[in-house]
Structures are given as structure tokens and as C-alpha cells.
Design a protein around this motif. Structure first.
Motif, mmCIF file in Angstrom:
data_model
loop_
_atom_site.group_PDB
_atom_site.id
_atom_site.type_symbol
_atom_site.label_atom_id
_atom_site.label_comp_id
_atom_site.label_asym_id
_atom_site.label_seq_id
_atom_site.Cartn_x
_atom_site.Cartn_y
_atom_site.Cartn_z
ATOM 1 N N UNK A 109 0.526 -1.142 0.005
ATOM 2 C CA UNK A 109 -0.164 0.821 0.303
ATOM 3 C C UNK A 109 0.636 1.281 -0.187
ATOM 4 N N UNK A 110 2.218 1.559 0.771
ATOM 5 C CA UNK A 110 2.585 2.645 1.328
ATOM 6 C C UNK A 110 3.792 2.559 -0.473
ATOM 7 N N UNK A 111 3.518 1.693 -1.727
ATOM 8 C CA UNK A 111 4.375 2.022 -2.331
ATOM 9 C C UNK A 111 3.424 2.214 -3.681
ATOM 10 N N UNK A 112 2.295 2.617 -3.686
ATOM 11 C CA UNK A 112 0.950 3.362 -4.645
ATOM 12 C C UNK A 112 2.129 4.460 -4.619
ATOM 13 N N UNK A 113 1.941 4.737 -5.803
ATOM 14 C CA UNK A 113 2.081 6.187 -6.271
ATOM 15 C C UNK A 113 1.054 7.600 -6.857
ATOM 16 N N UNK A 114 0.301 6.468 -7.643
ATOM 17 C CA UNK A 114 -0.737 7.166 -9.218
ATOM 18 C C UNK A 114 -1.890 5.735 -9.351
ATOM 19 N N UNK A 115 -2.884 6.266 -9.180
ATOM 20 C CA UNK A 115 -4.132 5.538 -9.871
ATOM 21 C C UNK A 115 -4.749 5.943 -11.171
ATOM 22 N N UNK A 116 -4.803 5.442 -12.474
ATOM 23 C CA UNK A 116 -5.331 6.223 -13.147
ATOM 24 C C UNK A 116 -6.668 5.335 -13.814
ATOM 25 N N UNK A 117 -7.787 6.292 -13.170
ATOM 26 C CA UNK A 117 -9.265 5.876 -14.151
ATOM 27 C C UNK A 117 -8.966 4.739 -15.317
ATOM 28 N N UNK A 118 -8.944 3.457 -16.135
ATOM 29 C CA UNK A 118 -8.692 2.860 -17.310
ATOM 30 C C UNK A 118 -9.901 3.414 -17.720
ATOM 31 N N UNK A 119 -10.365 2.910 -19.045
ATOM 32 C CA UNK A 119 -11.465 3.419 -20.115
ATOM 33 C C UNK A 119 -12.620 2.397 -20.095
ATOM 34 N N UNK A 120 -11.954 2.055 -19.300
ATOM 35 C CA UNK A 120 -12.921 0.196 -19.673
ATOM 36 C C UNK A 120 -13.190 0.238 -17.620
ATOM 37 N N UNK A 121 -13.548 1.453 -16.911
ATOM 38 C CA UNK A 121 -13.554 1.741 -15.049
ATOM 39 C C UNK A 121 -12.086 0.026 -14.249
#
Length: 250
Positions: free
Chosen positions: A207-219
Motif C-alpha cells: 500500500x505504501x508503494x502506490x504512487x498513482x491511480x488512473x481510471x482506465x477507459x473500461x473502469x
């Protein structure tokens, strides 16, 4: 009869649905969850099913972690692909225990056993079931085989575990990668689920390595860590809400 199926393999879920509806077309499949976290969420937000079929090894750890998080008031039939895994104990403490691939006659036996139970039997069963919940003990280090030595690695230093072509890699936060002998399923049982999660079939991430989350085109979600990963990390549409809640938990 309303049934919840806790199973993270699509093929196994479909086989269970087909088998149940072949035995009794009146059985209603109330839902399908793939992890301990999703099962807790489902049981808290839906009418209780009459019966649960539950795989023991789920995407975020052992099914028995469920009993640490909530009181279970629904009978459970455990399922697993692991031959002879404490069968006697589970048959004493659960309605039944089915080995995959599940045979129709064994499934029929489990349903018949459930229907014969009286309220007094059910109360005694639920008490014994809660006693199965182990007190979680999570590792803080793992040993990495390195030539003729064993290298202790702190889990605080691990960004993710990755598997491909039947090989598992431990990816550290400093960018170093090591081959590891255990499968992701085996690894997940050693880890604190508040710190690590099974992102998909190829990754366990910290969890502490998550830098960025992108919502992709198919959710789906595209997750980037603080280190380079062998392949992009995608979270399925079904698991996206659970994953986002896990990332921001206190």
C-alpha cells in the motif's frame, strides 16, 4: 434457497452455479465475491443468504480471516483445490468440505446435510465455526535464496511481488529484484492485508508503494508504484471500489 458463492476463479464460479442449478433449479445465486474484503462488504450490505459456498484461498488471503472481521451468521460449505487439507477438522466444524473439481454427488450431499439441520444444530455449528478463526500472525521478513545463502529481506522494503511463467519475483523499493520460490497464493497468507493486497493474478502490491491511480477507459484502474514494475498493474472493474478503499484506509 439463496446462496452466496465466495470464489475468485471465474471458471470455478461458473461450474458451481451450473452444478447448483442442475441439482435444484429453484436455488437463487444471491451474489459472488472474490475476496475476504468484498465478502465482508457484501454481507454487511445485503440480506443474509441461506448458505455460503466459500473457497479457502481467496485473492486477499485465507477465508478464515473473515471470522476476524465480523460475526458469521450463515452456514458455510468450504471448497478448495488442496487435497486432504485438514478434511476431518473441517467436516466436524462446517456443514461440509468439498474438494475441487467438485463432484455433483458431493455437492448434493452437502445440500442434503444442510436441509436436515435443525435450529439447535445450526446454533452449535455457528459457535464452532467462529472458533476456527485463527489469530493472525504476519511475517515482517522473508528469506530469499541467493546462491548458497539465504538473504533476510524486511517486508517494509518490498514494493510488490510479481509472477510470470511460473516464476515469482520480489521487487524492492530500491529497484532490486530477487527470484522467490513461493507462489503469490502462498505469499499472501504471510502478509498483513492492511499493508499488502493481491492486485490481480500477477501482482501483490504494498500500500505504501502506490504512487498513482488512473481510471482506465473500461473502469479498470491502472496503478503505478514508486518503482518500475515488469508489467502494468491493472485492477479489474469489479475490484476497483475495494481497492480504492484499501488504499485510503486508516
Amino acid at each position: 434457497m439463496r446462496v452466496l458463492i465466495v470464489e475468485d476463479e471465474t471458471a470455478a464460479y461458473k461450474n458451481m452455479v451450473n452444478a447448483l442449478q442442475t441439482i435444484d433449479p429453484t436455488i437463487e445465486i444471491a451474489g459472488n465475491t472474490e475476496s475476504v474484503s468484498r465478502t465482508v462488504e457484501w454481507l454487511q450490505n445485503n440480506p443474509q443468504p441461506d448458505l455460503i459456498f466459500m473457497d479457502i484461498q481467496l485473492s486477499d488471503g485465507s477465508a478464515f480471516m473473515l471470522f476476524d472481521r465480523m460475526k458469521i451468521e450463515t452456514p458455510i460449505v468450504f471448497t478448495t483445490a488442496y487435497d486432504q487439507y485438514a478434511i476431518d477438522a473441517f467436516r466436524v466444524n462446517s456443514i461440509d468440505y468439498l474438494l475441487k473439481p467438485i463432484k455433483p454427488d458431493e455437492l448434493q450431499r452437502a445440500l442434503d446435510k444442510f436441509r436436515r439441520w435443525m435450529p439447535a444444530d445450526m446454533g452449535s455449528y455457528l459457535s464452532r465455526l467462529m472458533a476456527l478463526a485463527p489469530k493472525p500472525v504476519y511475517k515482517d521478513k522473508i528469506l530469499i535464496p541467493l546462491r548458497d545463502k539465504l538473504l533476510p529481506v524486511a517486508l517494509d522494503d518490498v514494493a510488490c511481488f510479481y509472477t510470470t511463467n511460473k516464476q515469482t519475483l520480489v521487487c524492492l523499493k530500491n529497484g532490486v529484484q530477487y527470484a522467490y520460490v513461493k507462489t503469490l497464493e502462498q505469499i499472501m497468507t504471510m502478509l498483513d492485508p492492511s499493508r499488502f493486497t493481491r492486485a490481480n493474478k500477477q501482482y501483490i502490491i504494498a500500500r505504501d508503494s502506490v504512487k498513482e491511480i488512473t481510471v482506465w477507459f473500461d473502469s479498470r484502474l491502472l496503478v503505478k508504484l514508486n518503482v518500475e514494475t515488469p508489467e502494468p498493474i491493472y485492477i479489474s472493474k469489479n475490484r476497483a471500489p475495494e481497492f480504492k478503499a484499501w488504499v485510503v484506509q486508516e
